[in-house]
Design a protein around this motif. Sequence first.
Motif, PDB file in Angstrom:
ATOM      1  N   MET A 444     133.897  42.639 -11.423  1.00 20.81           N
ATOM      2  CA  MET A 444     134.530  41.909 -10.072  1.00 20.81           C
ATOM      3  C   MET A 444     133.113  42.667  -9.646  1.00 20.81           C
ATOM      4  O   MET A 444     132.677  42.433  -8.622  1.00 20.81           O
ATOM      5  N   GLN A 445     132.573  43.579  -9.634  1.00 21.69           N
ATOM      6  CA  GLN A 445     131.556  44.756  -9.600  1.00 21.69           C
ATOM      7  C   GLN A 445     130.093  43.303  -9.817  1.00 21.69           C
ATOM      8  O   GLN A 445     129.933  43.058  -8.446  1.00 21.69           O
ATOM      9  N   ARG A 446     130.130  42.590 -10.964  1.00 19.65           N
ATOM     10  CA  ARG A 446     129.385  42.077 -10.900  1.00 19.65           C
ATOM     11  C   ARG A 446     129.186  41.205 -10.519  1.00 19.65           C
ATOM     12  O   ARG A 446     128.562  39.684  -9.925  1.00 19.65           O
ATOM     13  N   TYR A 447     130.173  39.962  -9.627  1.00 20.63           N
ATOM     14  CA  TYR A 447     130.746  39.196  -8.935  1.00 20.63           C
ATOM     15  C   TYR A 447     130.227  39.810  -7.149  1.00 20.63           C
ATOM     16  O   TYR A 447     129.594  38.937  -7.184  1.00 20.63           O
ATOM     17  N   LEU A 448     130.607  40.448  -7.086  1.00 20.75           N
ATOM     18  CA  LEU A 448     130.054  41.600  -5.766  1.00 20.75           C
ATOM     19  C   LEU A 448     128.220  41.455  -5.258  1.00 20.75           C
ATOM     20  O   LEU A 448     127.999  40.509  -4.366  1.00 20.75           O
ATOM     21  N   ASP A 449     128.457  42.162  -6.550  1.00 17.71           N
ATOM     22  CA  ASP A 449     126.384  41.736  -6.749  1.00 17.71           C
ATOM     23  C   ASP A 449     125.794  41.130  -6.072  1.00 17.71           C
ATOM     24  O   ASP A 449     125.638  39.786  -5.757  1.00 17.71           O
ATOM     25  N   GLY A 450     126.512  40.048  -7.235  1.00 20.51           N
ATOM     26  CA  GLY A 450     126.279  38.304  -7.207  1.00 20.51           C
ATOM     27  C   GLY A 450     126.191  37.800  -6.407  1.00 20.51           C
ATOM     28  O   GLY A 450     125.125  37.128  -5.580  1.00 20.51           O
ATOM     29  N   LEU A 451     126.796  37.535  -5.498  1.00 19.30           N
ATOM     30  CA  LEU A 451     127.007  37.522  -4.159  1.00 19.30           C
ATOM     31  C   LEU A 451     126.586  37.480  -3.367  1.00 19.30           C
ATOM     32  O   LEU A 451     126.095  36.816  -2.200  1.00 19.30           O
ATOM     33  N   ILE A 452     126.349  38.983  -3.142  1.00 18.38           N
ATOM     34  CA  ILE A 452     125.481  39.550  -1.753  1.00 18.38           C
ATOM     35  C   ILE A 452     123.877  39.428  -2.128  1.00 18.38           C
ATOM     36  O   ILE A 452     123.008  38.632  -1.321  1.00 18.38           O
ATOM     37  N   LYS A 453     123.319  38.964  -4.197  1.00 14.30           N
ATOM     38  CA  LYS A 453     121.875  38.484  -4.438  1.00 14.30           C
ATOM     39  C   LYS A 453     122.176  37.247  -4.145  1.00 14.30           C
ATOM     40  O   LYS A 453     120.890  37.016  -3.572  1.00 14.30           O
ATOM     41  N   ASN A 454     123.486  36.324  -4.159  1.00 11.58           N
ATOM     42  CA  ASN A 454     122.460  35.048  -4.638  1.00 11.58           C
ATOM     43  C   ASN A 454     122.897  34.036  -3.547  1.00 11.58           C
ATOM     44  O   ASN A 454     122.783  33.510  -2.824  1.00 11.58           O
ATOM     45  N   TYR A 455     124.389  34.984  -3.031  1.00 15.66           N
ATOM     46  CA  TYR A 455     124.292  33.687  -1.758  1.00 15.66           C
ATOM     47  C   TYR A 455     124.657  34.482  -0.401  1.00 15.66           C
ATOM     48  O   TYR A 455     125.178  33.977   0.586  1.00 15.66           O
ATOM     49  N   CYS A 456     124.047  35.027  -0.289  1.00  8.45           N
ATOM     50  CA  CYS A 456     124.318  36.276   0.904  1.00  8.45           C
ATOM     51  C   CYS A 456     122.572  36.531   1.821  1.00  8.45           C
ATOM     52  O   CYS A 456     121.712  36.727   0.525  1.00  8.45           O
TER      53      CYS A 456
END
Length: 753
Positions: A444-456
């Motif tokens: 879940m952490q990896r998911y949220l980090d990835g969202l912020i890094k790659n999709y925001c």
Amino acid sequence: MWIASPAVGSLHSTTPCPYLRKPFHLDKGVKSARLTVTALGLYECEINGQRVGDEIFAPGWTDYSKRVMSRSYDVTSLLKTGDNVLGAILGDGWYCGYMGWWNKRENYGDRTKLMAQLDVVLADGKTVSIATGSDWKTAEGPIRESDFFMGEIYDARLEFGSWSSPGFDDSEWNLCRVEKEVPDISIEERLGPPVRRQEEIKPINRRVIQNGKQVRFIYDLGQNFAGWIRLEVRAGQGRSLRLRFAEILDPKGDIYTENLRSARATDYYICKGEGKEVWEPRFTFHGFRYVEVEGATEADEVAIAGVVVHSDIKPTGSFRCSHELLNKLQSNIVWGQKSNFLEVPTDCPQRDERLGWTGDAQVFIRTAAFNRDVSGFFRKWTRDIRDAQGENGSVPCVIPNVIDGDLAKRDGGPAWSDAAIICPWTIYLCYGEKQILTEHYESMQRYLDGLIKNYCKDYIRSHWQADPWGGFGDWLALDGSGKIEGGTPKDLIGTAFLAYDAGLMAKIADALGKVDDARRYEKLHKEIAGVFRRRFVTPDGLIASGTQTAMVLALHFGLVEGEARKLMAETLNRDVRNRGFHLATGFVGTPYLLEVLEENGYLDTAYKLLEQESFPSWLFPVKNGATTIWERWDGWTPEKGPQDKSMNSYNHYAYGAVGAWMYRSVAGLEVDAKEPGYRHVIFRPRPGGSLTWAEASLETAQGTVKIRWDKVPEGLKLDLTVPEGSHATLEPPEGFGPARSLKAGHHQIVLKV
Ligand code: BGC
């Protein structure tokens, strides 16, 4: 070792289901015996003519490039001294069937494979092991074709007789192929409940259509569901019966199958002509209410019964109230759940899809956890989510990820991929088991980090940073935008869900005692909320696009405060009224709509929406004969008939997410996130509309929780049950006095105004 039949299909054609057998001799009595078995594809095992276990579609569906589940059975009683036979039948299933959209087979491999080991302890303590190997034999049998989408073709004239018993002559059978190329995937004990047959349904009507000497029957089973039929027939050898399945009838009274798209959903049974023949398919299922049987003559005897199958999720909750149409809505929600909780939470059981759509599962999970025990089911599927997670943390739109093309590589988008956080959290909330959070915390952490890094960009979840697509929007909203994705901006939905994710992560970290993480996520939530307001909300509480869903998300996820919140809620309420209390929201906004109205002081409006019978509303399908939840508000209208056949299922559970509000607010059964799993029960009945009473009950780990309220002349009569091991708080409706604590036991209370 993995073994298979030498026969192989092609990308566009299947092979008959292989039968496999291995005779062996035991020279002593059997003390104990265990069979451990798995397949790439589906298996059904037999020992000495008897079926092993009662699961259907075993070993279930996982990402077969990573793992496959296995099952171990105590088969002591099936073996005997002397000659024995271990046999298996294999079906394409999710492994190499048509599953996966583009009418093409072989998602994971070109043919089904079996791996089995039988460990026997003999009376004298010696052990014998029989395992799959090159000495197993195989042949094609009566199952000429079997596929989830296409159906099953069974030629009873080709039955083998006692093929899994000793004494059967297999000299014409071929040797199995040893499959050396199978990648080294993990083989693990099954997680979550298997699919089992659940109940049988008798037809409520049979129409006979005569065509010369031929007759065609159209059966109405009275209920849309997932499963198949049991056919009983007496007819001549070689008579071929064609069985087709449909959810609705066309205006002429014939079955309507256009909405099944490329799913042929047709079974064929070819009679052997020896008295009464009873048949059920093995490796297919259909989503249907009506069955057409074609090919019989006047002299033949034909009868059918519906067989309902789904994952073995036990009933836990019930909801009832004084409004009969709402009770029917509840029944439709439950049937939607039963039809679509089949190994993974699927969007629909009938057309060429039947996929684990993350968005649908996410919106419905809370309702699901009232109706049935779905803890094991979601422990398994959330592991599937983890298996499908991309290297950059992204989560695809369907899980297991079997679709082709760009969509398969993308993050599933707002409200879809967020299932990665919402689903484990909801299971924790409803069942109180921390394990699911521990297991998924890192992902879940990896998911949220990835969202912020790659999709925001600066916390605006504008997917175009990595991908111009942006997600499915407010899927199927009838908000006047004329777009299938509705008119709510995708970056607004994305940023709202990003904030929600961060807020949930704070709660999850807290539950796991990770104090620093919790503070960090709280701060993140605040920052995202600030960015959301700056970008999408005016100080007067107007929101970009002005759609109901935009307002619902901002209000529900706590992204607007103070005066702006008040004004936004007022605007939302006005918009609902202006539409004559009809629905305009899609998959994303609908699940929270009533809750938001209630929370902001508009309970009356919420009830008007819930009790609305004209289109678009929850009760419009109910009034028009629906027995499950439709995919679209406009799935069928008197003016237009069925919606566009390219996307129109009559058995999608997503809009059934209103069920959670019926349990939580209409009846008033709520959980406390601080003492999850109903260790602290909150009774919060919110009577309204035309209702005079409502009741709900729920089996929890502590025992049965119950609430019933009745309007009485003095006020509100309550009947409450708090199980041992729980305590409760009664939060009366407005004007009925202060909250009070309740101990375990039975309570009868009359609340006076
Ligand atoms: C499915 C949905 C799904 C959607 C994605 C449809 O084809 O049936 O329920 O969520 O695609 O927008």
